[in-house]
Design a protein around this motif. Structure first.
Motif, PDB file in Angstrom:
ATOM      1  N   ASN A  22      -2.199  -5.153   3.214  1.00 49.61           N
ATOM      2  CA  ASN A  22      -2.794  -5.772   2.037  1.00 49.61           C
ATOM      3  C   ASN A  22      -4.090  -5.099   1.608  1.00 49.61           C
ATOM      4  OD1 ASN A  22      -1.034  -8.241   1.691  1.00 49.61           O
ATOM      5  ND2 ASN A  22      -1.655  -8.443   3.834  1.00 49.61           N
ATOM      6  N   CYS A  23      -4.301  -5.074   0.302  1.00 50.56           N
ATOM      7  CA  CYS A  23      -5.502  -4.505  -0.286  1.00 50.56           C
ATOM      8  C   CYS A  23      -5.931  -5.423  -1.416  1.00 50.56           C
ATOM      9  CB  CYS A  23      -5.208  -3.101  -0.801  1.00 50.56           C
ATOM     10  SG  CYS A  23      -6.528  -2.343  -1.775  1.00 50.56           S
ATOM     11  N   SER A  28     -10.862  -5.964 -11.764  1.00 50.32           N
ATOM     12  CA  SER A  28      -9.472  -5.677 -12.141  1.00 50.32           C
ATOM     13  C   SER A  28      -9.343  -4.621 -13.239  1.00 50.32           C
ATOM     14  CB  SER A  28      -8.787  -6.969 -12.605  1.00 50.32           C
ATOM     15  OG  SER A  28      -9.450  -7.493 -13.734  1.00 50.32           O
ATOM     16  N   ALA A  29     -10.458  -4.139 -13.777  1.00 48.13           N
ATOM     17  CA  ALA A  29     -10.409  -3.123 -14.844  1.00 48.13           C
ATOM     18  C   ALA A  29     -10.227  -1.742 -14.220  1.00 48.13           C
ATOM     19  CB  ALA A  29     -11.681  -3.177 -15.677  1.00 48.13           C
ATOM     20  N   ILE A  30      -9.041  -1.496 -13.696  1.00 52.96           N
ATOM     21  CA  ILE A  30      -8.793  -0.243 -12.966  1.00 52.96           C
ATOM     22  C   ILE A  30      -7.907   0.683 -13.772  1.00 52.96           C
ATOM     23  CG2 ILE A  30      -9.065  -1.415 -10.749  1.00 52.96           C
ATOM     24  CD1 ILE A  30      -6.004  -1.210 -10.417  1.00 52.96           C
ATOM     25  N   LYS A  68      -2.657  -6.588 -10.916  1.00 57.39           N
ATOM     26  CA  LYS A  68      -4.003  -6.308 -11.370  1.00 57.39           C
ATOM     27  C   LYS A  68      -4.784  -7.584 -11.657  1.00 57.39           C
ATOM     28  CE  LYS A  68      -4.806  -4.320 -15.312  1.00 57.39           C
ATOM     29  NZ  LYS A  68      -4.983  -3.391 -16.449  1.00 57.39           N
ATOM     30  N   SER A  69      -4.122  -8.560 -12.211  1.00 59.99           N
ATOM     31  CA  SER A  69      -4.824  -9.780 -12.619  1.00 59.99           C
ATOM     32  C   SER A  69      -5.411 -10.528 -11.427  1.00 59.99           C
ATOM     33  CB  SER A  69      -3.892 -10.692 -13.414  1.00 59.99           C
ATOM     34  OG  SER A  69      -2.787 -11.066 -12.618  1.00 59.99           O
ATOM     35  N   SER A  70      -4.720 -10.449 -10.288  1.00 60.06           N
ATOM     36  CA  SER A  70      -5.231 -11.134  -9.104  1.00 60.06           C
ATOM     37  C   SER A  70      -6.009 -10.188  -8.198  1.00 60.06           C
ATOM     38  CB  SER A  70      -4.095 -11.777  -8.312  1.00 60.06           C
ATOM     39  OG  SER A  70      -3.247 -10.790  -7.771  1.00 60.06           O
ATOM     40  N   GLY A  71      -6.066  -8.912  -8.562  1.00 58.45           N
ATOM     41  CA  GLY A  71      -6.822  -7.948  -7.774  1.00 58.45           C
ATOM     42  C   GLY A  71      -6.190  -7.665  -6.425  1.00 58.45           C
ATOM     43  N   ARG A  72      -4.864  -7.482  -6.398  1.00 59.59           N
ATOM     44  CA  ARG A  72      -4.183  -7.276  -5.122  1.00 59.59           C
ATOM     45  C   ARG A  72      -3.137  -6.173  -5.207  1.00 59.59           C
ATOM     46  NH1 ARG A  72      -2.972 -13.505  -3.120  1.00 59.59           N
ATOM     47  NH2 ARG A  72      -5.148 -14.156  -3.020  1.00 59.59           N
ATOM     48  N   SER A  73      -3.009  -5.486  -4.077  1.00 63.09           N
ATOM     49  CA  SER A  73      -1.930  -4.521  -3.912  1.00 63.09           C
ATOM     50  C   SER A  73      -1.393  -4.664  -2.499  1.00 63.09           C
ATOM     51  CB  SER A  73      -2.423  -3.100  -4.146  1.00 63.09           C
ATOM     52  OG  SER A  73      -1.387  -2.162  -3.895  1.00 63.09           O
ATOM     53  N   THR A  74      -0.111  -4.416  -2.339  1.00 62.06           N
ATOM     54  CA  THR A  74       0.475  -4.409  -1.004  1.00 62.06           C
ATOM     55  C   THR A  74       1.238  -3.113  -0.801  1.00 62.06           C
ATOM     56  OG1 THR A  74       2.510  -5.496  -1.726  1.00 62.06           O
ATOM     57  CG2 THR A  74       0.727  -6.918  -0.937  1.00 62.06           C
ATOM     58  N   LEU A  75       1.239  -2.649   0.436  1.00 62.61           N
ATOM     59  CA  LEU A  75       2.051  -1.504   0.833  1.00 62.61           C
ATOM     60  C   LEU A  75       3.067  -2.015   1.837  1.00 62.61           C
ATOM     61  CD1 LEU A  75       2.603   1.574   0.735  1.00 62.61           C
ATOM     62  CD2 LEU A  75       1.080   1.780   2.721  1.00 62.61           C
ATOM     63  N   TYR A  76       4.316  -1.901   1.474  1.00 63.04           N
ATOM     64  CA  TYR A  76       5.422  -2.364   2.314  1.00 63.04           C
ATOM     65  C   TYR A  76       6.048  -1.150   2.987  1.00 63.04           C
ATOM     66  CZ  TYR A  76      10.026  -4.363   3.440  1.00 63.04           C
ATOM     67  OH  TYR A  76      11.180  -4.765   4.069  1.00 63.04           O
ATOM     68  N   ILE A  77       6.168  -1.209   4.325  1.00 61.19           N
ATOM     69  CA  ILE A  77       6.802  -0.136   5.079  1.00 61.19           C
ATOM     70  C   ILE A  77       8.053  -0.712   5.722  1.00 61.19           C
ATOM     71  CG2 ILE A  77       6.585   1.578   6.911  1.00 61.19           C
ATOM     72  CD1 ILE A  77       3.567   1.496   6.532  1.00 61.19           C
ATOM     73  N   ALA A  78       9.188  -0.176   5.371  1.00 61.69           N
ATOM     74  CA  ALA A  78      10.454  -0.651   5.913  1.00 61.69           C
ATOM     75  C   ALA A  78      10.827   0.116   7.179  1.00 61.69           C
ATOM     76  CB  ALA A  78      11.547  -0.486   4.866  1.00 61.69           C
ATOM     77  N   ALA A  79      11.434  -0.601   8.120  1.00 65.94           N
ATOM     78  CA  ALA A  79      11.981   0.026   9.334  1.00 65.94           C
ATOM     79  C   ALA A  79      10.980   0.975   9.973  1.00 65.94           C
ATOM     80  CB  ALA A  79      13.282   0.739   9.009  1.00 65.94           C
ATOM     81  N   SER A  80       9.840   0.442  10.375  1.00 63.28           N
ATOM     82  CA  SER A  80       8.742   1.285  10.859  1.00 63.28           C
ATOM     83  C   SER A  80       9.161   2.152  12.049  1.00 63.28           C
ATOM     84  CB  SER A  80       7.548   0.409  11.246  1.00 63.28           C
ATOM     85  OG  SER A  80       7.926  -0.522  12.232  1.00 63.28           O
TER      86      SER A  80
END
Lengths: 111, 116
Positions: A22-23, A28-30, A68-80
């Motif tokens: 999570n990030c 949010s003006a990115i 962007k509106s909630s100020g969040r990004s996620t990085l999902y890694i499958a089958a690590s």
């Protein structure tokens, strides 16, 4: 002033698990958000770049989303895999001139 | 052109000495950036160039630090009278002039500085 936070700071999982990093960011003006990988003592390798107008980007087993509106990004890694062990950094581009980084998530994937 | 190159990869120096690092960006990239990363932290912005002009400097860049980009190609970062607190990884990145928003930044492998 933009602030970027990454949770968790460290994560240890068994091989094969799907996981989410999570990030969050305060302004949010990115222009875009970029995920990087960093191996110990090495430089940064770009994984995914999401434009402000996009919702997600995919590359192989990686999927990054942006709200962007909630100020969040996620990085999902499958089958690590053990080779995924590294530090993952999230960086936000506000003004086009510099990146603001989070503190990173240190990932360990155990065989 | 295989990417952003930094030299040296590692530098150990005694406190009080001067050090200089070099960065060669991707040849068609107009913008060049310097970042500093301490152990366990994310990189922090130091300064950036557009061609040969230094357009922005962070307050992290004290008077002991100076960066140049003569002729708008490679760049050097010099630290004078090094202190133990300068020990860090110094990262260089480059981007196209109008492409940072579209294509992001490309980073080099960094220079690890240790001040003893």
């Amino acid at each position: 002033k933009q602030e970027v936070t990454q949770i968790p700071a460290a994560l240890s999982v068994p091989e094969g698990e799907n996981l989410v990093l999570n990030c969050s960011f305060t302004d949010s003006a990115i222009y875009n958000l970029q995920w990087f990988r960093q191996d110990p003592g090495k430089g940064l390798t770009s994984l995914l770049l999401i434009q402000s107008s996009q919702r997600e980007q995919t590359s192989g087993r990686l999927n990054a989303s942006l709200d962007k509106s909630s100020g969040r990004s996620t990085l999902y890694i499958a089958a690590s895999q053990p080779g995924d062990s590294a530090t993952y950094l999230c960086a936000v581009n506000n003004a086009g001139n510099m990146l603001t980084f989070g503190g990173g998530t240190r990932l360990m994937v155990k065989p | 052109d295989t990417g952003v190159s930094q030299d040296p990869r590692h530098k150990i120096t005694k406190r009080g000495q001067n050090v200089t690092f070099r960065c060669d960006p991707i040849s068609e990239h107009n913008r060049l950036y310097w970042y500093r990363q301490t152990l366990g932290q994310g990189p922090e912005f130091l300064t950036y160039f557009q061609n040969e002009a230094q357009l922005e400097k962070s307050r992290l860049l004290s008077d002991r630090f100076s960066a140049e980009r003569p002729k708008g190609s490679f760049s050097t970062l010099e630290i004078q009278r090094t202190e133990q607190g300068d020990s860090a990884m110094y990262l260089c990145a480059s981007s196209p002039l109008r492409g940072a928003a579209l294509y992001g930044y490309t980073f080099g492998s960094g220079t690890r500085l240790t001040v003893v």
